[in-house]
Design an enzyme around this catalytic site. Structure first.
Site, PDB file in Angstrom:
ATOM      1  N   GLU A   1       5.641  -5.158  11.795  1.00  0.00           N
ATOM      2  CA  GLU A   1       4.804  -4.143  11.858  1.00  0.00           C
ATOM      3  C   GLU A   1       3.702  -4.695  11.246  1.00  0.00           C
ATOM      4  OE1 GLU A   1       2.120  -1.866  10.704  1.00  0.00           O
ATOM      5  OE2 GLU A   1       3.694  -0.748   9.372  1.00  0.00           O
TER       6      GLU A   1
ATOM      7  N   ASN B   1       0.642  -1.330   0.003  1.00  0.00           N
ATOM      8  CA  ASN B   1       0.124   0.092  -0.130  1.00  0.00           C
ATOM      9  C   ASN B   1       0.758   1.321  -0.136  1.00  0.00           C
ATOM     10  OD1 ASN B   1       0.838  -0.906   2.705  1.00  0.00           O
ATOM     11  ND2 ASN B   1      -0.943   0.096   3.590  1.00  0.00           N
TER      12      ASN B   1
ATOM     13  N   CYS C   1      -2.766   0.273   7.547  1.00  0.00           N
ATOM     14  CA  CYS C   1      -2.731  -0.678   8.553  1.00  0.00           C
ATOM     15  C   CYS C   1      -3.007   0.192  10.099  1.00  0.00           C
ATOM     16  CB  CYS C   1      -1.717  -1.363   8.955  1.00  0.00           C
ATOM     17  SG  CYS C   1      -0.190  -0.474   8.901  1.00  0.00           S
TER      18      CYS C   1
ATOM     19  N   GLU D   1      10.012   1.862  13.929  1.00  0.00           N
ATOM     20  CA  GLU D   1      10.576   2.266  12.650  1.00  0.00           C
ATOM     21  C   GLU D   1      10.640   3.613  12.848  1.00  0.00           C
ATOM     22  OE1 GLU D   1      10.151  -0.378   9.007  1.00  0.00           O
ATOM     23  OE2 GLU D   1       8.076  -0.402   9.850  1.00  0.00           O
TER      24      GLU D   1
END
Length: 538
Positions: A292, A196, A326, A509
């Site tokens: 993640e 995405n 997400c 991250e």
């Protein structure tokens, strides 16, 4: 790799680091892969060039554009030998790249950012064709964000990624003795990306990895592989062969890479199922992991919130990127006293603002859903299945949208909003990864926090809308999410670490925290005097 080949790579990298980029290199444009020029067959980026097509591959597949349903090109995954070659090349290149000064690595990352910026318009067109995401969002957000990420880690590297000096006068040695730490690279790092945000997730993983002195292998999603390998070609004059590899293909390629003993670190953006598989495959070699994974994040809207802002935040936090994010706030808890006003204003906002259609047209802000190459209608059917289950649930009311349709080969889903009278519906518990919002009323702060935390196994993010500063701090402390937004949503500046709690994974991250994910600390103790020979230990 032969000794002579390694020597040539070493000499080339030394020469490259000393010579400034020419005007031609700085202004390099997309060539082999662009929105106007796609090869019939697309291969991986290995050893500083596109992999050869030495023999037919039984595993090649059509890369489908969600915008049209038509094939953009045939993707040819690397053979097992080519995967092994790529890993060996990265391992060899690490010997030189890891010894390059941190400042020089920063300079190179800065030049990489400039090349992305120079090619921003063309990369946006390429990603739009590959993902179905509205081109206006890619132009204004995705590509600039990838550029900012490269620039941020370029600055950190230029400043120096080092350790610290520790005074240890009571360690038992001489009073002037001290210790210091060194931050050292891990080796060959692997990033496995979702589809995405192709260039964004590549930048998130690659930038800190390279800044720390690692070499980096990138495995983009089979749904959207083109911009990653196009960017690799853009950077060919900046990075010595082997420092960056981009391997195309499906989960079978990722599995080969994850299991390989020469991969030191894996960073995955993907589903929980994939996360479990990667964690299991990595366990034998004790690889470093950043995971993640999924999310079902809760936004709490209190009665004192600015209602207009709350409506805007909820809408953008659910339907940006066609609802395929997400961290989206797909569970919106609204205090019962303002529920009716909130719902009415939300529906009015969607009716006024939503424009569904061809994502290559700038006026449209909702495009088609992703089209997996081996199951083109699979994701659309999954999202519509959840919508159908909501419409059949007696404890759920549909208050907006609910329709999906095919048009000109693309599959669209209207922004859909459900009002749920309890937390038991599948649409309010499970990650849908589409433009579907659930609204859940609550009566007290305690109830809202409890339901937000207990209603799902995920813990990627959370947030609240309120004018009460004390409540903001109090609730933010209690919400079980790796990131908590107050009076906004989905803002993740590169300086701010992003990472999950609970079953959404682990690791961080972005920010300086990502440096720790791609490096290891070595401690050195320096004795500054003679060892006491009168010791009675022996």
């Amino acid at each position: 790799m032969s000794h002579s080949t390694m020597n040539s790579i070493t000499q080339a990298s030394r020469n490259l680091f000393k010579v400034p980029l020419s005007k031609t290199q700085v202004n390099r444009r997309l060539s082999t892969i662009s929105s106007k020029n796609l090869p019939e067959k697309c291969t991986s980026w290995i050893d500083g060039d596109f992999a050869s097509l030495s023999k037919p591959s039984l595993s090649e597949f059509s890369n489908l554009s969600p915008s049209t349903g038509q094939s953009l090109c045939e993707v040819v995954p690397p053979s097992s030998d080519q995967v092994a070659q790529a890993i060996a090349s990265s391992k060899s290149a690490f010997l030189e790249w890891s010894q390059t000064s941190s400042a020089e690595r920063g300079r190179i990352l800065s030049e990489m950012a400039k090349l992305l910026q120079t090619n921003q318009a063309e990369l946006a067109k390429l990603e739009a064709r590959d993902t179905g995401i509205p081109i206006s969002q890619i132009e204004s957000s995705h590509i600039p964000y990838a550029v900012q990420t490269l620039e941020y880690y370029a600055a950190l590297a230029t400043k120096g990624i080092g350790g610290k000096i520790l005074d240890v006068p009571e360690a038992g040695g001489h009073a002037d003795s001290f210790a210091y730490t060194r931050r050292e690279p891990l080796g060959v790092c692997l990033g496995v990306a979702g589809w995405n945000y192709p260039l964004v997730t590549m930048a998130w993983k690659m930038s800190p990895a390279l800044a720390c002195g690692n070499t980096y292998m990138h495995k983009p999603s089979e749904c959207s592989p083109l911009s990653s390998v196009a960017a690799a070609e853009l950077w060919k004059d900046l990075l010595p062969p082997g420092v960056l590899q981009v391997l195309l293909g499906d989960g079978a390629i990722a599995e080969q890479l994850v299991k390989h003993p020469d991969i030191s670190k894996v960073s995955l953006t993907g589903s929980n199922q994939t996360g479990k598989q990667v964690a299991e495959a990595s366990s034998e070699g004790f690889k470093r992991l950043t995971l993640e994974l999924g999310g079902k994040s809760a936004l709490l809207v209190f009665e004192d919130a600015d209602l207009k802002s709350a409506v805007q935040v909820a809408a953008e936090g659910n339907f940006v990127n066609n609802g395929q994010v997400c961290s989206n706030c797909t569970r919106v808890f609204v205090e019962r006293t303002i529920l009716e006003d909130f719902a009415d204003q939300l529906v009015q906002q969607l009716d006024k603002s939503v424009k569904i259609g061809n994502n290559l047209k700038h006026e449209n802000n909702i495009g088609p859903l992703i089209m997996p190459p081996k199951n083109p209608t699979g994701h659309y059917e999954r999202v519509m299945g959840y919508i159908k289950s909501g419409m059949e649930d007696s404890n759920v009311e549909l208050i907006h949208g609910g329709k999906g349709y095919e048009q000109d080969g693309a599959f669209y889903v209207e922004p859909t909003v459900f009002l749920c009278h309890n937390d038991n519906a599948a649409i309010s518990k499970e990650e849908i990864f589409g433009p579907v919002m659930t609204i859940l009323p609550f009566d007290s702060e305690e109830e809202a926090v409890s339901r937000a935390n207990d209603g799902t196994e995920f813990g990627l993010a959370a947030g609240l809308m309120t004018k009460d500063v004390m409540r903001a701090h109090r609730v933010a402390k209690r919400l079980e999410g790796g990131t908590v937004w107050v009076n906004n949503w989905n803002l993740s500046p590169v300086e701010m670490p992003f990472g999950p709690f609970k079953m959404s994974g682990y690791g961080k991250e972005l920010g300086e925290e990502a440096i720790a994910e791609y490096s290891q600390v070595k401690t050195v103790y320096m004795e500054m005097g003679p060892v006491d020979s009168s010791s009675t230990f022996f």
